[in-house]
Motif scaffolding. Sequence first.
Motif, mmCIF file in Angstrom:
data_model
loop_
_atom_site.group_PDB
_atom_site.id
_atom_site.type_symbol
_atom_site.label_atom_id
_atom_site.label_comp_id
_atom_site.label_asym_id
_atom_site.label_seq_id
_atom_site.Cartn_x
_atom_site.Cartn_y
_atom_site.Cartn_z
ATOM 1 N N THR A 39 3.114 43.485 -25.467
ATOM 2 C CA THR A 39 2.745 43.559 -26.840
ATOM 3 C C THR A 39 4.433 43.005 -27.580
ATOM 4 O OG1 THR A 39 4.014 45.980 -26.646
ATOM 5 C CG2 THR A 39 1.505 45.426 -26.634
ATOM 6 N N ASN A 99 -2.375 37.062 -27.120
ATOM 7 C CA ASN A 99 -2.895 38.212 -27.604
ATOM 8 C C ASN A 99 -4.457 38.134 -27.560
ATOM 9 O OD1 ASN A 99 -3.935 40.178 -29.788
ATOM 10 N ND2 ASN A 99 -1.910 40.510 -30.154
ATOM 11 N N TYR A 101 1.686 33.870 -31.149
ATOM 12 C CA TYR A 101 1.043 35.098 -31.543
ATOM 13 C C TYR A 101 -0.382 35.300 -31.088
ATOM 14 C CZ TYR A 101 5.178 37.227 -33.928
ATOM 15 O OH TYR A 101 6.235 37.788 -34.101
#
Length: 313
Positions: free
Chosen positions: A240, A294, A290
């Motif tokens: 994360t 993810n 990102y």
Amino acid sequence: MEERNQSRLSEFILLGLSDQPEQERILFLLFLFMYLISGLGNLLIILAITSDPRLHTPMYFFLSNLSLVDICFTSTTIPKMLNNYISKNRMISYCGCLAQVFFFIWFTGMDILLLTIMAYDRYVAICTPLHYNMVMTPKVCALLVGVSWFWICNNALTHTMLLNRLSFCGHNEIPQFFCDLSRLLKMACSDTFINDLIINTAGALTTFFPFIGILISYFHIFMAVLKISSVSGKKKAFSTCGSHLTVVCLFYGTIMGVYFSPTSTHTAQQDTAATVMYTVVTPMLNPFIYSLRNKDMKGALRMLITRKLGFSL
């Protein structure tokens, strides 16, 4: 007053990255490609987050704002540079130069503060997970972003107004592809003491202290992760933060290389390369950093492309 008006230039010349026609054609295609990829990638991030209810969380709210800032950031400098290559005219008006300085400082500062807010968000999520929903409420998130926009706007306006009071005489060539505040101050023929003082003060408030905040947040995050007994729990916690930490290293590393290292330790070519990194390359890489790391973001992007654009993946 008459002497002051005579010493004020009406336009500047942006020397760009090269004066060789062959290299200019390559640079035009390269920067056009990076600009389109950056704009499309960040736009897809915004659309994916707004269209997927599962991503309506503080972390993705801050990420969507970061993508918006990156679109504005690259649009401040690259279109003008591309136009200069096409038109073979490197001129930029005095007012246009001031506008570029204002927006460049504004969006750079917003990038820095958003990265700091995102680090704090990860700190709260990992170090105090039971209090996360109480701390990072929608009102608090909106307030953090709103205050950041307002504060940095005032900071950029202050620098621009102080720049406008200076007189410029002699050469009007800027050895850069955009109106860089530090370069303009070196060209001024009037006293820049107040400008330098405000830059040093504002630099500490908008760059150094946020960086310290990021370091403190990640120190506590790493300490908290080390206390997690399960390997899967540690991997999830690090995953994360991995994307954000990568972007922080890219962005802050190049900015510090340009503005905070001794001038005797680097060349003009190194300065230009570092400037291109944080003004063009980093905003282009952010969507990939990102999204590729993810699963939720990849799922939202797949759903967006499938439903909205009619493609099947």
